[in-house]
Design a protein around this motif. Structure first.
Motif, mmCIF file in Angstrom:
data_model
loop_
_atom_site.group_PDB
_atom_site.id
_atom_site.type_symbol
_atom_site.label_atom_id
_atom_site.label_comp_id
_atom_site.label_asym_id
_atom_site.label_seq_id
_atom_site.Cartn_x
_atom_site.Cartn_y
_atom_site.Cartn_z
ATOM 1 N N HIS A 138 -2.582 1.061 4.736
ATOM 2 C CA HIS A 138 -1.229 0.733 5.197
ATOM 3 C C HIS A 138 -1.168 0.588 6.714
ATOM 4 N N HIS B 248 0.828 -1.209 0.000
ATOM 5 C CA HIS B 248 0.000 0.000 0.000
ATOM 6 C C HIS B 248 0.862 1.259 0.000
ATOM 7 N N GLU B 249 2.038 1.180 0.613
ATOM 8 C CA GLU B 249 2.936 2.326 0.693
ATOM 9 C C GLU B 249 3.837 2.446 -0.528
#
Length: 475
Positions: free
Chosen positions: A200, A186-187
């Motif tokens: 995240h 997600h990051e």
């Protein structure tokens, strides 16, 4: 012949035809907005230069006849117009050959763009859109029932797309096997959105559940697309729900949306009526003309022959990802993120107007439309639109070998080229271009909850080093 017609897939046909047409509309608008600056006559990787070095046989394209930015805009505008009529359902009201010709025109037009798009069009969803447009061309019009063989071949496309992605993951990085991939993804994904920040920070057990869910959806569920109803519809629904989660938590151009549209090929009208009784669907269609039946069967056999290499690839130890086995981008191999980047690096381009830069000089950063830059700027949702330059900036930070386009980008920014500047969100030098330009690499991470409460920043970053030392065009 009852075996040929799939009378209980009228909703599927409507979603497939209008949905794929809508994505072609977005793709052609994207080409009109970005192609001249990226690949036009004075682009970062000029298409005329590429066309001088390849033959039509190597890379079929209408632009072998001639290339000009005006001609490109004409084809993109025509494609967008045809796609808009299909979204509205107008050609579908005529005979079966009318939507067929409309979709084949879209395929030819977009194939012509993709085949000269070089690095900027080297994404799997370009081939996916080409293949999908060609297949749905043979779904017929409202005057005939949807051909069952075409519906089934769309499911075969979904199978290759999902199962191929699942196998790439299992053969890829260990993070997919130890269930830690989504702890980072997600990051570090190419272009996070605002929901990515919240995703995240979900618990690790949730991220492990995401990976397990991904494996189930990609390695198990696709086989049930070919099961009897309602099992096939349930399988399609699971795929749609997983894709909606990806839509909510990232920006992957039209990859997720086209997967959702294609998954409707397994949802039958009877199942929809059972869930939504009030939904009105068209009843039995007139008999299918013999010429259309023969044409569809011939095309299906042709596509099945082309399917052999992608099928072998699915089970190969050296599986190819996002590969086309023919120059027409039909029946391709798909897959993405076999490995997940664990550290996010961002290349930040900065300019300076001083005659001779010093340690005290002010360097102003350029801001892109989608990729992270200003740590306080909220990550944007841009998909299904595709920001091609932003995506390549992500690959640049990973150390891609061919960066000719980036060198030319710096030259264009130093020259203040209007088309290039319009690709960006913020030009810090609106009056005149900078005298000097540089590029530095930063390590980006999502801010913690505490940091975001205190500063409002979505990101935290630290300087890693200089990618390009200060350069200038002036003597």
């Amino acid at each position: 012949m009852e075996w040929f017609a799939a009378g209980d897939y009228e909703l599927a046909r409507q979603v497939l035809q209008r949905g794929i047409a809508a994505l072609y509309l977005i793709a052609f608008v994207s080409a009109a907005n970005q192609f001249p600056a990226l690949l036009g006559e004075r682009g970062l990787l000029p298409a005329p230069w590429f066309l001088d070095r390849v033959t039509f046989r190597q890379s079929p394209s209408l632009f072998h006849w001639k290339y000009s930015d005006a001609y490109l805009l004409g084809i993109a505008s025509a494609g967008a117009g045809i796609a808009a009529t299909l979204v509205a359902g107008l050609p579908q009201q005529g005979p079966p050959w009318l939507p067929m010709i409309a979709f084949l025109l879209l395929w030819v037009g977009y194939l012509s763009i993709v085949n000269i798009g070089q690095t900027f069009y080297g994404f799997g969803w370009e081939s996916l859109l080409c293949e999908a447009g060609f297949i749905v061309a043979f779904l017929g019009s409202d005057e005939v029932a949807p051909p069952l063989v075409t519906i089934l071949f769309v499911r075969w496309l979904v199978f290759r797309l999902e199962f191929g992605a699942g196998m790439i993951k299992m053969r890829g990085g260990s993070e997919w096997r130890d269930l830690t991939a989504l702890t980072y993804h997600h990051e570090t994904q190419p272009m996070p959105n605002a929901v990515s920040w919240y995703a995240h920070h979900l618990p690790r057990w949730f991220h492990k559940g995401e990976v397990l869910g991904s494996h189930f959806a990609q390695l198990v569920v696709p086989f049930f697309l070919f099961a009897p109803q309602p099992v096939a519809s349930i399988a399609a629904t699971i795929l749609i729900l997983t894709q909606l989660w990806l839509v909510a938590t990232g920006n992957f151009a039209w990859l997720n949306w086209i997967t959702i549209v294609l998954a409707f090929s397994a949802i039958s009208d009877d199942v929809v009526r059972a869930v939504i009784p009030s939904l009105g669907l068209v009843g039995a269609a007139p008999p299918t003309p013999l010429w259309f039946m023969v044409l569809v069967l011939v095309v299906t056999v042709f596509l099945l022959v082309l399917s052999w290499r992608p099928l072998v690839n699915l089970f190969s130890r050296h599986q190819l990802m996002n590969a086309s086995f023919n120059r027409y981008h039909l029946v391709n191999a798909y897959g993405a993120f076999g490995t997940v980047t664990k550290v996010r690096l961002e290349v930040i381009i900065e300019g300076c107007s001083d005659e001779h830069p010093s340690p005290d000089s002010e360097w102003k950063p350029y801001e892109f439309k989608g990729k992270p830059g200003d740590v306080t700027r909220r990550p944007r949702q841009v998909a299904p639109y595709h920001l091609r330059l932003d995506w390549l900036m992500w690959f640049l930070a990973l150390g891609t070998p061919d960066n000719r386009w980036f060198q030319m980008l710096l030259v264009r920014l130093l020259a203040g080229d209007p088309r290039t500047v319009r690709l960006l969100s913020l030009n810090p030098f609106p009056e005149a271009p900078p005298r000097w330009i540089r590029a530095r690499a930063f390590r980006y991470r999502f801010s913690t909850r505490a940091e975001k409460r205190q500063t409002g920043a979505w990101w935290s970053r630290t300087l890693v080093g200089t990618l390009v030392d200060p350069v200038t065009l002036r003597p």
